[in-house]
Design a protein around this motif. Sequence first.
Motif, PDB file in Angstrom:
ATOM      1  N   THR A  69      47.591  11.505  28.332  1.00  0.00           N
ATOM      2  CA  THR A  69      47.518  12.434  27.198  1.00  0.00           C
ATOM      3  C   THR A  69      48.686  12.269  26.233  1.00  0.00           C
ATOM      4  O   THR A  69      48.684  12.882  25.176  1.00  0.00           O
ATOM      5  N   GLN A  99      42.329  17.575  33.114  1.00  0.00           N
ATOM      6  CA  GLN A  99      42.815  18.302  31.939  1.00  0.00           C
ATOM      7  C   GLN A  99      44.159  17.776  31.432  1.00  0.00           C
ATOM      8  O   GLN A  99      44.341  17.567  30.255  1.00  0.00           O
ATOM      9  N   GLU A 100      45.103  17.603  32.303  1.00  0.00           N
ATOM     10  CA  GLU A 100      46.463  17.241  31.902  1.00  0.00           C
ATOM     11  C   GLU A 100      46.771  15.773  32.147  1.00  0.00           C
ATOM     12  O   GLU A 100      47.927  15.419  32.333  1.00  0.00           O
TER      13      GLU A 100
END
Length: 95
Positions: free
Chosen positions: A82, A61-62
């Motif tokens: 990201t 996710q991160e």
Amino acid sequence: MAWVDWWGAGGVPVSLMLGLVAWMPARWALGMVEMWLRARLDARAEREERATMLAVAGALQEGGAAARFAEGQPSWIFYKNTVSSRPALDPGEAA
């Protein structure tokens, strides 16, 4: 002496000799098919492993990294960044 007499010399029937002559190319052909099949299966397994690693890296996710190890050494590292404008997944082969 004719070739039929020569092949049949020593008590070996001509039909057995012809069978051996036909068996050798068949064995060669089976060896070639086995090598082709092994290469195809290895390539398919590698593609499946890469797809699994991409799915694992995509699930981060991160951001972060996912590595695959083979024989105690990293063989593939996938990095998800990201922050940068680079692609989300940057597959690269580990050194």
